[in-house]
Design an enzyme around this catalytic site. Sequence first.
Site, PDB file in Angstrom:
ATOM      1  N   GLY A 167     -18.076 -16.622  44.031  1.00 49.47           N
ATOM      2  CA  GLY A 167     -18.027 -17.765  44.938  1.00 49.47           C
ATOM      3  C   GLY A 167     -16.588 -18.062  45.317  1.00 49.47           C
ATOM      4  O   GLY A 167     -15.664 -17.565  44.683  1.00 49.47           O
ATOM      5  N   LYS A 168     -16.385 -18.833  46.345  1.00 40.08           N
ATOM      6  CA  LYS A 168     -15.041 -19.283  46.688  1.00 40.08           C
ATOM      7  C   LYS A 168     -15.145 -20.413  47.687  1.00 40.08           C
ATOM      8  O   LYS A 168     -16.076 -20.459  48.491  1.00 40.08           O
ATOM      9  CB  LYS A 168     -14.237 -18.143  47.323  1.00 40.08           C
TER      10      LYS A 168
END
Length: 416
Positions: free
Chosen positions: A104-105
């Site tokens: 994720g980011k």
Amino acid sequence: MKKANPFEEALRTFDKAAGIMGLDSDMAKILKNHERVLEVSVPVRMDDGHYEVFKGYRAQHNTAKGPAKGGIRFHPDVTLDEVKALSFWMTWKCAVVDIPYGGGKGGVVVDPSKLSMGELERLSRRYIVEILPIIGPNKDVPAPDVNTNPQIMAWMTDTYIMHVGYPEIATFTGKPLELGGSKGRIEATGRGVQYITREALKYIGLEPSKVRAAIQGFGNVGSYTARFLVEDGIKVVAISDAFGGVYNPNGLDVEDMIRYRDTHGGTINGYPNGEPISSDDPLFMDVELVIPAALDEVIREDNVDKVRAQVIVEAANGPITSEANRVLTERGVFVVPDILANAGGVTVSYFEWAQNRYSYYWEIEQVRSELRRFMTKAFHNVMEVREKYNVDPKSAAYILAIERVASAMRLRGIYP
Ligand code: GLU
């Protein structure tokens, strides 16, 4: 030269590895797409009473092996494609070090140096409220990245807790120690770079005492890396940040430079004990080891010919483009890929999350020795794949990571 689209750039590296390993095309198709991408607007009341609206994103690339994991970046150059690339890389990074997460980011398009503390706090809190439906200790666990830090994680953790109504601290990592942070998290990425550099030098037969290093970046990653390389007997001769830097063939006093940075508005530009250099100079110096520890796409097709180092350790995310990596490999430069080299941060984030979940906290010695175990094992796993397929280390790291994620997905099957 214009920067390439970072996500397309990331896909090129993936395609190359997928081709070498013979990944089936359906699996490749699935893995080249994100599970979920959220775009949000973040209205913030500024100190003078007017409102600004900032654009924010959170991308979850893949959660086959566990909750999405990855930092939140505050930077004026953040784009959706950058966040997509960064979350894509997180999937492979977590898989390379074999921790139970997906990728994720998040990012907000903002220059935080232009905000007051109050504005920064309101921005951080409101951004979290906007992405709240998709985060949580079992869904997606954010952490610091470029221009975010433990204080920001504390505000974000508090915002999350106020909304869910119970003290769930495992939703964020990289928190201050008083709020369930892990010992050794702040230094973790630099420590990981140190352990990986040790293994890399051993692997190619270079004696640390004969190695001169040049580092681009003097934020969290660059400064801890510099400190730990010196600890290992490596001579750090050049360091730069976004504003400029310094070269000293006799070796730099890293502790003194950290003090200088902290008392001169966060930059080492103008540091007196050496020759002034530009931000990019360390990348092209006549040294054995170069460490890009700032932003992406700094070594590209148009400047790769200027590189003189024997070893490059990618401490930043995506500092070398796929084409530049190809040229360097051809020239026999040993490039340690980002998804291996800078995985120390997320690995200690994993330790933090695990400590939060069983409410029992480790001493620093345990954090460091476990980190070293994970990093060393990952390095040798990547080198085994490298030897098996006779490929460059970046392709090897991707092959290893893709194989791990794809096999988890095959076992689960594609719902329904
Ligand atoms: N932002 C760091 C990275 O790019 C750390 C992420 C984390 O700890 O979740 O790996």
